[in-house]
Write an enzyme that holds these catalytic residues in place. Structure first.
Site, PDB file in Angstrom:
ATOM      1  N   HIS A  94      -0.765  -5.826  -1.541  1.00 54.84           N
ATOM      2  CA  HIS A  94      -0.667  -4.818  -0.473  1.00 54.84           C
ATOM      3  C   HIS A  94      -0.949  -5.499   0.870  1.00 54.84           C
ATOM      4  O   HIS A  94      -1.781  -6.402   0.949  1.00 54.84           O
ATOM      5  CB  HIS A  94      -1.691  -3.696  -0.732  1.00 54.84           C
ATOM      6  CG  HIS A  94      -1.468  -2.524   0.172  1.00 54.84           C
ATOM      7  ND1 HIS A  94      -1.919  -2.503   1.470  1.00 54.84           N
ATOM      8  CD2 HIS A  94      -0.824  -1.343  -0.028  1.00 54.84           C
ATOM      9  CE1 HIS A  94      -1.560  -1.352   2.033  1.00 54.84           C
ATOM     10  NE2 HIS A  94      -0.894  -0.630   1.134  1.00 54.84           N
ATOM     11  N   GLU A 166       7.466  -2.394   1.217  1.00 57.57           N
ATOM     12  CA  GLU A 166       6.565  -1.652   2.098  1.00 57.57           C
ATOM     13  C   GLU A 166       6.447  -2.400   3.429  1.00 57.57           C
ATOM     14  O   GLU A 166       5.596  -3.281   3.591  1.00 57.57           O
ATOM     15  CB  GLU A 166       5.200  -1.512   1.415  1.00 57.57           C
ATOM     16  CG  GLU A 166       4.333  -0.506   2.117  1.00 57.57           C
ATOM     17  CD  GLU A 166       3.124  -0.105   1.279  1.00 57.57           C
ATOM     18  OE1 GLU A 166       3.062   1.045   0.865  1.00 57.57           O
ATOM     19  OE2 GLU A 166       2.240  -0.954   1.070  1.00 57.57           O
TER      20      GLU A 166
HETATM   21  C1  PEP Z   1       0.182   2.307   1.840  1.00 58.94           C
HETATM   22  O1  PEP Z   1      -0.638   1.854   2.644  1.00 58.94           O
HETATM   23  O2  PEP Z   1       0.333   1.807   0.711  1.00 58.94           O
HETATM   24  C2  PEP Z   1       0.984   3.445   2.247  1.00 58.94           C
HETATM   25  C3  PEP Z   1       2.102   3.692   1.617  1.00 58.94           C
HETATM   26  O3  PEP Z   1       0.476   4.200   3.256  1.00 58.94           O
HETATM   27  P1  PEP Z   1       1.124   5.472   4.013  1.00 58.94           P
HETATM   28  O4  PEP Z   1       1.894   6.270   3.018  1.00 58.94           O
HETATM   29  O5  PEP Z   1      -0.046   6.205   4.568  1.00 58.94           O
HETATM   30  O6  PEP Z   1       2.020   4.888   5.062  1.00 58.94           O
END
Ligand code: PEP
Length: 256
Positions: A94, A166
């Site tokens: 992450h 992400e």
């Molecule tokens: C995360 O930090 O893994 C995440 C998906 O956060 P958010 O949905 O709050 O953007």
């Protein structure tokens, strides 16, 4: 439609009592669905109490991190061997860990291998930061992270890995730009499958679950879930609100 994964990353929120209350509320709102896996990733301290009365027909547990060794003199760390049997999944790589805990791709590759040798499925997160995004090098960054992070696993093991795209700039806590648009996400999902294909072959590229994460909410979830090749969502802030998270789960169930 292929199996979907909705993963809640609670980050550093909820003590055991709060965790149990939130999960009970969610349990009341959500029905079991064999086509959608719902994975809750609470802080370590909540895992054991939640596991005791978890409705396994509806929910699975994941950790937010693991160490890359099974045991040793690492004060304050939690090993995958200690989590074996307690969690089915572990978030690895992450951006909070890459950036705030200085984890590089070498460490992340060791963690992916460590999870697999303890029968824990890694949810490997990759994604470019805002600067990379603005400089148009997101593709190079993501394929480079993937290649390095998967460097210690075999073709048989890739079947157990989930990958989440992400982008760091799209995570709500960073709130630099807001969510990535589906048009941003689709080429990156394709790139991730293409990179996995280059490493492990076409069958692996088709089979690997590729998720999106970053400011997902009940209003935008459907657009990501409908994208070709997208296998689910990693949800941060909205997973702390049972009404919002259950709406996202129900959206996935309707589409599955
Ligand atoms: C995360 O930090 O893994 C995440 C998906 O956060 P958010 O949905 O709050 O953007």
């Amino acid at each position: 439609m292929a199996h979907k994964y909705i993963i809640g990353n609670w980050k550093m929120n909820n003590n055991p009592l709060e965790a149990s209350t939130l999960l009970h509320r969610l349990d009341e709102k959500v029905a079991a669905d064999q086509n959608v896996s719902v994975v809750i990733c609470p802080p370590f301290i909540d895992l054991y109490p939640l596991a005791r009365d978890l409705n396994k027909a509806k929910f699975r547990l994941g950790s937010q991190n693991i160490h890359y060794l099974d045991q040793g003199a690492y004060t304050g760390e939690i090993s995958p061997a200690m989590l074996k049997g307690l969690v089915d999944f572990a978030i690895i790589g992450h951006s909070d860990r890459r950036i705030k805990a200085n984890e590089d791709d070498k460490i992340i590759a060791k963690k992916v291998a460590a999870a697999l040798r303890n029968t824990i499925r890694p949810i490997l997160c990759v994604g470019e930061n805002l600067l990379d995004h603005q400089h148009g090098v997101a593709r190079e960054v993501v394929s480079g992270q993937l290649t390095a992070d998967l460097s210690m696993i075999t073709a048989a093991e890739i079947a157990q890995v989930l990958i989440t795209y992400e982008p760091v700039w799209a995570i709500s806590a960073n709130s630099q730009v807001g969510p990535a648009t589906p048009d941003d996400v689709l080429p990156m999902v394709r790139l991730i499958r293409q990179t996995v294909g280059g490493l492990y072959g076409e069958a692996a590229a088709q089979a690997v679950p590729v998720l999106y994460g970053g400011s997902v909410n009940p209003h935008n979830a459907k657009a990501y879930l409908k994208l070709e090749g997208t296998s689910g969502l990693l949800v941060g802030a909205a997973s702390l609100n049972y009404a919002e998270f259950s709406d996202i789960i129900k959206t996935a169930q309707k589409l599955a």
